[in-house]
Design an enzyme around this catalytic site. Structure first.
Site, PDB file in Angstrom:
ATOM      1  N   ARG A  13     -24.795 -31.769 -12.582  1.00  0.00           N
ATOM      2  CA  ARG A  13     -24.854 -30.180 -13.683  1.00  0.00           C
ATOM      3  C   ARG A  13     -26.022 -30.692 -14.730  1.00  0.00           C
ATOM      4  NH1 ARG A  13     -18.245 -32.000 -15.319  1.00  0.00           N
ATOM      5  NH2 ARG A  13     -17.736 -30.782 -13.411  1.00  0.00           N
ATOM      6  N   ASP A  34     -28.956 -28.775 -17.238  1.00  0.00           N
ATOM      7  CA  ASP A  34     -27.689 -28.251 -18.452  1.00  0.00           C
ATOM      8  C   ASP A  34     -29.099 -27.324 -19.061  1.00  0.00           C
ATOM      9  OD1 ASP A  34     -26.934 -30.859 -19.004  1.00  0.00           O
ATOM     10  OD2 ASP A  34     -28.502 -31.713 -19.924  1.00  0.00           O
ATOM     11  N   ARG A  46     -34.885 -36.365 -19.736  1.00  0.00           N
ATOM     12  CA  ARG A  46     -35.506 -35.649 -20.849  1.00  0.00           C
ATOM     13  C   ARG A  46     -35.958 -36.751 -22.125  1.00  0.00           C
ATOM     14  NH1 ARG A  46     -31.954 -31.359 -22.089  1.00  0.00           N
ATOM     15  NH2 ARG A  46     -33.295 -30.805 -24.000  1.00  0.00           N
TER      16      ARG A  46
END
Length: 256
Positions: free
Chosen positions: A50, A52, A202
């Site tokens: 999934r 972002d 990230r």
């Protein structure tokens, strides 16, 4: 019901992420709307990961169950027709066994993160990378990244809203290279693992950027990792530079 694996490419800029949301655009919602144009009772689709809001993909994988026995090529062509004008494309489609699952059958995920290094504002594809105004020391970032390889508790590099049961993950590879992109010099980070925590990539890239810019020594990455404390992490990089580039399975459903 016949099950199909779909390899999906998308620009995540206009979406609130992969996952369906009632009041916001999502990649899952776009694909399910296209499927509903073909068959009205198609069940929810499932994805390998999934992504972002603002995160892109060149090799996301999902599966769908259809009532009709579709030719895979015809199904992909029909979906691409109905996906227009959304920036989503079905790159490949394959018939798979009924117990094959895009998420649970996966053995690894691969991500790419792009940083553009130049002072002048980017005019082309500005949301396709993270732009920094200074050069980055690739050798120093590689030295910092070496501390993250292998099996570790990645609490430091995990979002506080992460729902994973355990922060322990095995990082199989972090490759950092400098390339000449269309808009100027870029640094590419390629990460590979069986699975990732929420915001892990990230967080790692944002921390390594601090190393590359000279703000952190490489060994501070090891200190941050061992702290098992989110506060020890460097800044979280923006989503626009991140791409899900591939998902590995025991047998590639799209081979041949």
């Amino acid at each position: 019901m016949p099950r199909y694996a779909l390899q999906v490419e998308y620009d995540g800029t206009p979406f609130a992420g992969w996952q369906w949301q009632e009041d916001q655009p999502s990649v899952q919602g776009a694909i399910e709307a296209a499927l509903a144009r073909l068959e009205p009772e198609v069940p929810r689709i499932a994805a390998a990961g999934r992504t972002d809001a603002g995160v892109h993909a060149t090799g996301q994988v999902c599966h769908c169950d259809m009532a009709r026995d579709w030719d895979p090529f015809r199904l992909s062509e029909a979906l691409n027709y109905h996906l227009k004008p959304a920036p989503v494309a079905i790159r490949a489609c394959a018939r798979v066994d009924a117990d094959w699952h895009a998420r649970f059958s996966a053995l690894e995920r691969r991500y790419l993160f792009r940083i553009l290094c130049r002072r002048a504002p980017a005019t082309f594809a500005a949301r396709q990378f993270w732009q920094v105004k200074h050069p980055l020391d690739v050798a120093a970032m590689r030295a910092g990244a070496a501390h993250l390889l292998g099996r570790h508790d990645f609490t430091t590099f995990r979002s506080v809203i992460c729902q994973a049961k355990s922060p322990v993950k095995t990082m199989d590879a972090i490759e950092i290279t400098q390339v000449q992109g269309l808009s100027g010099p870029e640094v590419e980070f390629r990460l590979r693992a069986r699975s990732f925590l929420h915001n892990q990539v990230r967080s790692i890239v944002g921390t390594l950027e601090r190393v590359g810019s000279g703000g952190w020594p490489p060994d501070r990455v090891k200190t941050a990792l061992e702290a098992r404390d989110r506060a020890a992490c460097g800044p979280v990089s923006p989503p626009g530079g991140l791409y899900l580039t591939g998902v590995g399975y025991p047998v590639d459903p799209f081979a041949g």
